[in-house]
Design a protein around this motif. Structure first.
Motif, PDB file in Angstrom:
ATOM      1  N   GLU A  26       0.811  -1.228   0.000  1.00  0.00           N
ATOM      2  CA  GLU A  26       0.000   0.000   0.000  1.00  0.00           C
ATOM      3  C   GLU A  26       0.844   1.277   0.000  1.00  0.00           C
ATOM      4  OE1 GLU A  26       0.364  -1.378   4.345  1.00  0.00           O
ATOM      5  OE2 GLU A  26       0.090  -2.277   2.360  1.00  0.00           O
ATOM      6  N   GLY A  27       2.164   1.114   0.039  1.00  0.00           N
ATOM      7  CA  GLY A  27       3.045   2.274  -0.006  1.00  0.00           C
ATOM      8  C   GLY A  27       3.420   2.777   1.374  1.00  0.00           C
ATOM      9  N   LEU A  28       4.190   3.823   1.410  1.00  0.00           N
ATOM     10  CA  LEU A  28       4.595   4.446   2.664  1.00  0.00           C
ATOM     11  C   LEU A  28       3.486   5.357   3.180  1.00  0.00           C
ATOM     12  CD1 LEU A  28       8.266   5.312   1.652  1.00  0.00           C
ATOM     13  CD2 LEU A  28       7.541   3.547   3.284  1.00  0.00           C
ATOM     14  N   PRO A  29       3.542   5.717   4.454  1.00  0.00           N
ATOM     15  CA  PRO A  29       2.522   6.627   4.995  1.00  0.00           C
ATOM     16  C   PRO A  29       2.466   7.939   4.222  1.00  0.00           C
ATOM     17  CG  PRO A  29       3.854   5.697   6.767  1.00  0.00           C
ATOM     18  CD  PRO A  29       4.516   5.305   5.479  1.00  0.00           C
ATOM     19  N   GLU A  30       1.320   8.634   4.303  1.00  0.00           N
ATOM     20  CA  GLU A  30       1.167   9.900   3.598  1.00  0.00           C
ATOM     21  C   GLU A  30       2.164  10.942   4.099  1.00  0.00           C
ATOM     22  OE1 GLU A  30      -2.785  11.441   2.938  1.00  0.00           O
ATOM     23  OE2 GLU A  30      -3.647   9.437   3.150  1.00  0.00           O
ATOM     24  N   CYS A  31       2.513  10.857   5.364  1.00  0.00           N
ATOM     25  CA  CYS A  31       3.565  11.714   5.916  1.00  0.00           C
ATOM     26  C   CYS A  31       4.772  10.826   6.198  1.00  0.00           C
ATOM     27  CB  CYS A  31       3.098  12.396   7.202  1.00  0.00           C
ATOM     28  SG  CYS A  31       1.805  13.621   6.948  1.00  0.00           S
ATOM     29  N   ALA A  32       5.855  11.050   5.479  1.00  0.00           N
ATOM     30  CA  ALA A  32       7.032  10.194   5.637  1.00  0.00           C
ATOM     31  C   ALA A  32       8.252  10.892   5.063  1.00  0.00           C
ATOM     32  CB  ALA A  32       6.820   8.847   4.935  1.00  0.00           C
ATOM     33  N   ALA A  33       9.407  10.435   5.528  1.00  0.00           N
ATOM     34  CA  ALA A  33      10.676  10.912   4.982  1.00  0.00           C
ATOM     35  C   ALA A  33      11.566   9.693   4.778  1.00  0.00           C
ATOM     36  CB  ALA A  33      11.338  11.909   5.933  1.00  0.00           C
ATOM     37  N   VAL A  34      12.357   9.721   3.718  1.00  0.00           N
ATOM     38  CA  VAL A  34      13.226   8.596   3.379  1.00  0.00           C
ATOM     39  C   VAL A  34      14.653   9.089   3.173  1.00  0.00           C
ATOM     40  CG1 VAL A  34      13.691   6.728   1.751  1.00  0.00           C
ATOM     41  CG2 VAL A  34      11.333   7.332   2.292  1.00  0.00           C
ATOM     42  N   ILE A  35      15.605   8.352   3.745  1.00  0.00           N
ATOM     43  CA  ILE A  35      17.020   8.664   3.570  1.00  0.00           C
ATOM     44  C   ILE A  35      17.574   7.812   2.432  1.00  0.00           C
ATOM     45  CG2 ILE A  35      19.289   8.778   4.663  1.00  0.00           C
ATOM     46  CD1 ILE A  35      17.858   8.743   7.381  1.00  0.00           C
ATOM     47  N   ILE A  36      18.196   8.485   1.449  1.00  0.00           N
ATOM     48  CA  ILE A  36      18.856   7.813   0.333  1.00  0.00           C
ATOM     49  C   ILE A  36      20.362   7.992   0.502  1.00  0.00           C
ATOM     50  CG2 ILE A  36      19.154   7.714  -2.173  1.00  0.00           C
ATOM     51  CD1 ILE A  36      16.366   6.971  -1.364  1.00  0.00           C
TER      52      ILE A  36
END
Length: 263
Positions: free
Chosen positions: A205-215
């Motif tokens: 279903e994907g990540l939460p609507e509020c989220a941050a991802v480190i690349i």
């Protein structure tokens, strides 16, 4: 339109543009960057970025209404013969128009309105950064955060790769720990992409609507600091044989996973 003709390689404006094209420290000190092409000039003017000077190659065809618009917004117009013009460009085959403008990179940012963000941890490739900024702009990502070790977002190669997104996408520079803390204070979970034993696949279903991802860095991935600071480690599920993806491609997938719920 009124042009000032540049006739010497010692001309102050020409030397200024050449340094902006080649020197990261000079861009930082002056608060300016240099860009090439009429499309980029159009994007800068349309985005409200202050254009300081425009240099055109003598004898080339260029968009007169666009230059008139730049002049009306306060830009100084210059012209130069091909050999002199080339000194201000960082590519072998320069476009007929280049310009200097204000750097659209923030040193401070208000996190209160941030819902979705990408944190880049030591990203080095200019093409990857340009792709990420272009993708972030396409999906209306709230913020791209450049942490320690990242390449300069105002380098000409990065700006070219963004196709104008550099003028619209919010970008800031900030130490990783400070950025993660600011995001968590807003209740935003922070994920890190990593091939670790306890990493979990991104949910269907994907990540939460509020989220941050480190690349992470192209060769070494995210730092140990990132693994310590994040709330959860994630991987992109893949059914083929490749072990990992290009940083630009991975970021595009993750940005989509963050935005597909809320748009």
């Amino acid at each position: 339109m009124e042009f000032t003709e540049i006739t010497s390689r010692q001309n102050a404006t020409l030397k200024h543009l050449a340094r902006l094209a080649r020197e990261k420290k000079y861009r930082l000190v002056t608060g300016e960057m240099v860009c090439e092409g009429e499309k980029m000039l159009y994007e800068a003017l349309s985005s409200g970025i202050r254009v300081n000077s425009v240099l055109v190659r003598t004898g080339a065809q260029w968009n007169a209404p666009l230059l008139t618009r730049a002049e009306a917004q306060g830009a100084a117009l210059f012209s130069a013969e091909e050999k002199l013009f080339a000194l201000a460009s960082d590519v072998e085959t320069a476009q007929p128009v280049l310009f200097s403008c204000v750097r659209p990179v923030q040193t401070t940012v208000d996190f209160s309105g941030v819902r979705r963000a990408i944190l880049l941890d030591g990203l080095q490739d200019p093409g990857n950064l340009g792709t990420i900024l272009r993708t972030a702009d396409a999906f209306a990502l709230d913020l791209v955060i450049l942490c320690d070790g990242c390449t300069d977002p105002t380098a000409p190669k990065v700006i070219r790769a963004t196709m104008g997104a550099a003028f619209r996408q919010r970008v800031c520079r900030m130490p990783l720990a400070q950025a993660v803390q600011a995001l968590k204070m807003q209740g935003i979970p922070v994920y890190a992409t990593a091939l670790e034993a306890d990493s979990v696949p991104i949910p269907v279903e994907g990540l939460p609507e509020c989220a941050a991802v480190i690349i992470g860095n192209e060769g070494h991935g995210v730092t140990r600091e990132a693994l310590t600071l994040c709330d959860e480690k994630i991987i992109i599920p893949m059914s083929g044989h490749a072990e990992s993806l290009n940083a630009g491609v991975a970021s595009a997938i993750l940005i989509w996973e963050m935005t597909k719920k809320g748009g």
